[in-house]
Scaffold this active site. Structure first.
Site, PDB file in Angstrom:
ATOM      1  N   ALA A   1      22.125  -2.542  35.585  1.00 50.27           N
ATOM      2  CA  ALA A   1      21.071  -3.021  34.689  1.00 50.27           C
ATOM      3  C   ALA A   1      21.223  -4.518  34.429  1.00 50.27           C
ATOM      4  O   ALA A   1      21.615  -5.263  35.326  1.00 50.27           O
ATOM      5  CB  ALA A   1      21.047  -2.197  33.402  1.00 50.27           C
ATOM      6  N   SER A   2      20.995  -4.959  33.222  1.00 49.23           N
ATOM      7  CA  SER A   2      20.940  -6.397  32.965  1.00 49.23           C
ATOM      8  C   SER A   2      22.267  -7.111  33.151  1.00 49.23           C
ATOM      9  O   SER A   2      22.304  -8.333  33.257  1.00 49.23           O
ATOM     10  CB  SER A   2      20.426  -6.638  31.539  1.00 49.23           C
ATOM     11  OG  SER A   2      19.151  -6.074  31.402  1.00 49.23           O
TER      12      SER A   2
END
Lengths: 581, 367
Positions: free
Chosen positions: A319-320
Site C-alpha cells: 500500500a502507501s
C-alpha cells in the site's frame, strides 16, 4: 540249543548297538550345528549380546543478543523397568500406589497398557513414566516402597524459556520423521534422533546438533549392561547467539496481542533482526516434548494459523508504504524533480475508469515531500504512469522485492513483484495502464512480506544499501549498494520525516524518538483493510528500521504507526549489551 | 554280602574303565556347573554343592556295592512298595513348583522320589521277570502290570520326562528278558496309537513344549526361547569351543537353567565339537562296559537289572544332549553325571553300586 541266557546276551548286544546308534545320531547333530552351521550361530550369539547405543550429544543452546536463553536443555527422568520384573504379581498396582503417593497419578490399568504397548521381548526395557523432574525422581527413589527393580533414565529435553514470544524464531525440535530421514541420508541421522523442525532450530541444525557418539555394550539376557566394549564420545552442539532483543520482541508481542499481524525491526546498517514478532503465536515447549495428535490439531487447525510466521511468510500489499520506493525510483529515473508539482483533484480518470485519491476533496498542488507527507494517491498515479511499469519493476527488484531476503529462518516467502510477465503467466491477461496506476500506490498484484518491507526501508535509511536480514551474526553479509544518489535519497527521507512530524504518521512520533516513515492501508478482498507502517529512527541518523503490519487494522495511521514508534523507542532506549554495529 | 576283609580285593576287581569314564563325566559336569554359576550372583556354589553330593553318592555307591544286588533282590517288593508310598506322598503333600509336584522336603534337603523310583522299578522288573519270564502273553502282561502303578504315579505329578524313563526301563527289561518281538512291537504300536488321545490330558506348558519342539519360532521369546538360546550356545561353540569359563550364552544368562537342564549346552559352548564328541565317546564307552557287565553275569535277573539301569541312564543322556540341540523336546530331565541335582546323582550312584556288585559276583567262582 540256545540257553535263555544266550538269548538274553544277544538281546543285550542288540540293546547296546541300538544305544550306540543313537549316540551316533547325537554326534551327527553336533556336527551339523557346531561345524556345518556354526557361522550362523556365532553370528546369532554375537547379536544376542551386542547392543549399539547412540549417545545423543546435548544440543547447542540458543541465546538472544543480551545472553538471555531462548532454547536450553533440561534433564528429565524416565522410569524404566524390565518385563520380567513387571510381570510379578501386584507389581503394577504397587508402582501405581507409590507414584500416586508422590503426586503422580497413574492407574495400574494405564501402566498395564504402557507395558503391553512396549513389550517386544522379555529382555527389552520398558518406559513406564516419563518427564519427571530431578526432585520427583529423588523423592521416589528415597521411598522404601519404591520397587528397586525399576531404574531411572536421564533424558535431555528442549525447553524454551520464552516460549510463545519467540516461538516463530526459535522453532522447535522433535523426533526425526521418515521423510526427513530420507532427505538427510548422508548426514548420519538415525530414527529416534532429535532434529530441528522449524526456525533457528532447523536453519542452524548443523551447528546446534553436535556430533553423536556411539557406545558398543555387552548386555545380558535381561538387556542390562555388562560392560562397555567400545565407545566414541559425543560432541556437544555449538550455541547459537542471536541478534534478537527478547525485551523488544516481548513488547512487540504485547502490542500485537489483540491483532493478527507482525512487527519486524532490523538494524538498518547490518540487517541484524532485532524483532520479528508474529501474532497469534503458539507455545513451542509442548511440541518439543511431544504432543498428542489432538493437541497438534488444536494448533494447526486454529483459524489464526499460529504456526504461520507472518513476519517472513505473511504476504501483504505494501500500500502507501510503497510510495517511498516509487518516489526514489522516479527521482533516479529523472521522471520528476523534488520541486515538480502535480495537482490533485481527488481522482483521475483513465479511459472509463476512475482512480480516486484517499482524500475525496483532493490535495491541490503538491511537490514530492508534500505528496509523501499527505500520502496523496493522485500524485503517485501520475508519477507511475509517466515512469511506466518496466522502469518501476526494475527498481522494485533492485530493492529485493519478489525474492526471499535470505534471513536464516525456514519457510520464508518470496512475495510477488508482479509486473506484465507475471500477469501474463499467471492470469493470462495483458498488463493495462490501470494496473500500473494501482501498482504505483502499492496495491494490486504486488505483495511483500513484512521483512522485505523492512529491508526496503533499511535501504532508504542507510543511504541505499540492501542488507541481508539475519538472526545469527555468522549469517551477516556485506550490504549491497543499490546505486542511488545521496541527494535524491535525502529528499525521500525528508518526505518520510514530514509524514511523522506533520503528516499521516504523526502517532509514530509520540514516544520520544524522532521517527521517519510511511503509513499504509492495504485493501483486503477478504475483510477489513490491513494497517501498515514502515519507519526508522532516529530520523537524522537512522539506526533501526521497523515495520508493523496489522491484519484488518483498518488504518495505518492510527493502528500501525504507534506500534512502530513504540518499538523503535524501546529499542533505542534499551540498547543491547552487545553492540552489533 | 561281601566280607569287609576282602573289600580291597573286591575294589580291585571293579571295572576301572567304567569307573574312570563315570568320574570323567562327573568332573566335566562339576566344571560346567561352576562355569554356569559364575554368571549369576550365587557364584559357583552349585559346583561346591555338587561335590558335597559326590561325597554322599560315593558312600551310597560303596554301601550298595557292599550290600550287593542279591540282598536288594531279597527286599525288592518292600523297596518297591516304599517307593510307591513315597510317590503317593509326593502327589498328596508336596508343594507345587512350576505346576508340578516332584520334591518332598526332608527339612534341609529336597528329595525327588521319582529318582529312587527308578531304582525300585528296575529291581522289581528284574525280580518279577526272573520269576515269570515274559514268554507268553500272560506273563508279558504281568510284567507290564508290575511297573504300571509307579509309572502312573509319576505321570500324575506330572513328570513326563521321568514317565518316559520308566516306560523305557519296563520295555528294555521285557526285551532283554526274552519277550517275543510280536508282543513288544504290538505293545509299542498300541502305545503310539493312543499317544494322540493323551493330548487333551497334557498340561498347557507340556503342550507348548512339544509344539515349540516342532517349531521353536512359534513362541521365540517364551517357551521357544530356551530351545533357540540353547541351540545358539551349542552352535556357536564351533570346533574348539570358546574355552572354559568363556561361554557367554550362559555367563550372560541367555541360557536358562544352565546348571541343570541345559548343562550340556554350557559344555558344548565352551568345549566345542571336539569336547562334545569326547563326551559322547565316553558315554558310549560307559554304556558298552555296563552292557558287558550284564553279559558276563550268569544270572538272568542280573542281566535284566543291567539292561534297566543302562537304558535308564541312556534315555536321560539321549534326551539331555538331544534337547540341547533342539532335537528332543524339553522335559526337564537331568543329564546323567553332568547335571546338578542331589537325588539324581545319588540314585544313579546306587544303581552303579548294584552294577558293580554284579560285576564282582560274576568274577567269583561258584561256591
Amino acid at each position: 540249543m540256545l540257553d535263555a541266557r544266550d538269548i538274553m546276551d544277544v538281546r543285550l548286544k542288540f540293546l547296546l548297538y541300538g544305544i550306540l546308534t543313537t549316540l551316533f545320531f547325537l554326534f551327527a547333530g553336533l556336527y551339523f550345528f557346531q561345524i556345518v552351521h556354526t557361522d550362523k550361530y556365532i553370528r546369532l550369539a554375537y547379536n544376542n549380546r551386542l547392543r549399539l547405543i547412540r549417545v545423543s550429544p546435548p544440543r547447542g543452546e540458543i541465546y538472544d543478543r543480551s545472553g538471555l536463553p531462548l532454547a536450553v536443555n533440561e534433564t528429565t527422568f524416565s522410569i524404566m523397568g524390565y518385563p520380567l520384573d513387571l510381570d510379578k504379581p501386584y507389581m503394577l498396582s504397587r508402582i501405581s500406589q507409590v507414584l500416586s503417593n508422590h503426586g503422580i497419578p497413574v492407574s495400574d490399568e494405564e501402566l498395564a497398557k504402557t507395558v503391553k504397548r512396549q513389550r517386544l521381548a522379555p529382555y527389552q526395557v520398558i518406559r513406564l513414566v516419563h518427564n519427571l523432574t530431578m526432585v520427583q525422581m529423588a523423592e521416589l527413589f528415597a521411598d522404601p516402597e519404591f520397587p528397586n527393580q525399576l531404574f531411572p533414565l536421564p533424558v535431555w529435553r528442549r525447553v524454551y524459556p520464552s516460549g510463545a514470544i519467540v516461538a516463530n524464531i526459535t522453532g522447535y525440535v522433535g523426533e526425526i520423521s521418515e521423510n526427513e530421514l530420507k532427505n538427510a541420508a548422508d548426514s548420519n541421522y538415525v530414527g529416534g534422533d532429535i532434529i530441528g523442525k522449524g526456525g533457528i532450530e532447523r536453519y542452524h541444525e548443523e551447528q546446534l546438533r553436535g556430533v553423536p557418539g556411539e557406545e558398543a555394550i555387552e548386555v545380558n539376557a535381561r538387556g542390562r549392561k555388562v560392560r562397555t566394549i567400545d565407545s566414541l564420545s559425543s560432541k556437544r552442539g555449538d550455541d547459537v547467539l542471536l541478534t534478537l532483543d527478547t525485551g523488544a520482541q516481548k513488547k512487540a508481542m504485547e502490542l500485537l496481542s489483540d491483532y493478527r499481524g507482525s512487527i519486524v525491526a532490523l538494524d538498518v546498517n547490518t540487517g541484524a533482526v532485532i524483532v520479528s514478532a508474529s501474532s497469534p503465536t503458539y507455545d513451542n515447549n509442548p511440541l518439543a516434548w511431544g504432543v498428542s495428535t489432538k493437541e497438534w490439531h488444536e494448533i494447526t487447525d486454529d483459524e489464526g494459523k499460529p504456526m504461520h510466521d507472518r513476519a517472513i511468510s505473511g504476504v501483504y500489499p505494501p500500500a502507501s508504504t510503497f510510495k517511498a520506493l516509487v518516489a526514489l525510483a522516479a527521482l533516479e529515473e529523472n521522471i520528476i524533480t523534488p520541486n515538480m508539482t502535480f495537482t490533485c483533484h481527488g481522482s483521475i480518470q483513465l479511459s472509463n475508469r476512475v482512480f480516486r485519491c484517499w482524500r475525496r476533496g483532493g490535495h491541490g498542488s503538491l511537490n514530492l515531500t508534500g505528496a509523501l507527507q499527505n500520502s496523496c494517491d493522485v500524485y503517485f498515479y501520475q508519477v507511475g504512469m509517466k515512469m511506466g511499469i518496466d522502469r518501476l519493476l526494475k527498481w522494485v527488484k533492485k530493492f529485493g522485492v519478489g525474492a526471499p531476503t535470505g534471513v536464516d529462518l525456514t519457510g520464508e516467502a518470496s512475495g510477488n513483484a508482479a509486473g506484465p510477465e507475471w500477469k501474463k503467466a499467471n492470469r493470462k491477461e495483458n498488463w493495462y495502464q490501470g494496473d500500473t496506476v494501482n501498482y504505483s500506490i502499492g496495491q494490486g498484484f504486488l505483495l511483500l512480506t513484512p521483512i522485505q518491507l523492512a529491508r526496503v526501508y533499511a535501504a532508504i535509511a542507510n543511504g541505499g544499501y540492501l542488507v541481508t536480514p539475519h538472526l545469527s551474526p555468522s549469517e551477516f553479509k556485506e550490504p549491497v549498494s543499490i546505486g542511488v544518489s545521496k541527494e535524491k535519497l535525502a529528499v525521500v527521507q525528508r518526505g518520510l520525516d514530514y509524514v511523522v512530524s506533520r503528516g499521516t504518521g504523526s502517532r509514530a512520533g509520540r514516544f520520544g524518538v524522532q521517527v521517519a516513515g510511511k503509513t499504509g492501508t492495504a485493501q483486503n478482498a477478504h475483510g477489513l483493510d490491513h494497517a501498515l507502517f514502515a519507519g526508522y529512527a532516529p530520523a537524522n541518523k537512522p539506526q533501526y528500521v521497523a515495520v508493523a503490519v496489522v491484519e484488518a487494522g483498518e488504518h495505518g495511521s492510527s493502528v500501525a504507526s504507534p506500534m512502530v514508534g513504540e518499538i523503535l523507542a524501546h529499542i533505542l532506549s534499551h540498547p543491547g549489551e552487545k553492540d552489533d554495529s | 554280602m561281601i566280607r569287609f576283609s576282602s573289600l580291597k580285593e573286591n575294589l580291585a576287581a571293579l571295572d576301572k574303565i567304567l569307573l574312570c569314564g563315570v568320574l570323567l563325566l562327573f568332573f566335566s559336569g562339576v566344571a560346567c556347573i561352576y562355569s554356569a554359576g559364575s554368571g549369576s550372583s550365587q557364584g559357583g556354589n552349585y559346583a561346591y554343592r555338587q561335590i558335597f553330593w559326590f561325597c554322599v553318592s560315593l558312600c551310597a555307591f560303596m554301601a550298595a556295592l557292599i550290600v550287593g544286588y542279591r540282598k536288594f533282590m531279597d527286599f525288592t517288593y518292600p523297596i518297591y512298595f516304599t517307593a510307591l508310598l513315597l510317590l503317593g506322598i509326593t502327589i498328596l503333600f508336596a508343594p507345587s513348583v512350576k505346576g508340578a509336584q516332584r520334591m518332598i522336603s526332608l527339612g534341609f534337603i529336597g528329595f525327588q522320589p521319582s529318582e529312587f523310583g527308578k531304582i525300585a522299578i528296575v529291581l522289581v522288573m528284574a525280580k518279577f521277570l526272573n520269576r515269570y519270564p515274559p514268554l507268553n502273553l500272560k506273563t508279558f502282561m504281568g510284567g507290564l502290570l508290575v511297573g504300571i502303578p509307579a509309572l502312573l504315579m509319576v505321570l500324575k505329578q506330572p513328570d513326563l520326562g521321568s514317565t518316559l524313563v520308566y516306560v523305557a526301563i519296563i520295555l528294555s527289561a521285557l526285551f532283554v528278558a526274552g519277550a517275543p518281538m510280536k508282543y513288544l512291537l504290538s505293545f509299542m504300536g498300541l502305545g503310539l496309537a493312543i499317544c494322540p488321545m493323551l493330548w487333551p490330558f497334557l498340561k498347557d506348558y507340556q503342550k507348548l513344549r512339544l509344539l515349540v519342539f516342532i517349531d521353536p519360532m512359534r513362541d521365540p521369546l517364551g517357551a521357544g526361547y530356551n530351545v533357540i538360546q540353547s541351540r545358539i550356545a551349542v552352535g556357536s561353540g564351533s570346533f574348539w569351543g570358546k574355552g572354559f569359563m568363556q561361554g557367554l550364552q550362559s555367563k550372560l544368562r541367555f541360557l536358562p537353567e544352565p546348571h541343570t537342564d541345559f548343562i550340556f549346552s554350557v559344555y558344548a559352548e565352551e568345549f566345542g565339537f571336539l569336547g562334545s564328541s569326547i563326551i559322547l565317546a565316553v558315554f558310549g564307552l560307559v554304556f558298552t562296559r555296563m552292557i558287558l557287565t550284564g553279559m558276563k553275569s550268569h544270572e538272568i535277573r542280573a542281566k535284566i537289572l543291567v539292561a534297566g539301569i543302562t537304558v535308564w541312564i541312556w534315555f536321560q543322556t539321549f534326551e539331555g544332549i538331544g534337547m540341547s540341540m533342539g532335537l528332543m523336546p524339553v522335559t526337564g530331565l537331568p543329564l546323567p553325571f553332568l547335571s546338578y541335582g542331589g537325588s539324581a546323582i545319588l540314585s544313579i550312584s546306587i544303581a552303579l553300586g548294584l552294577l558293580g556288585s554284579i560285576a564282582l559276583e560274576s568274577v567269583k567262582p561258584y561256591k
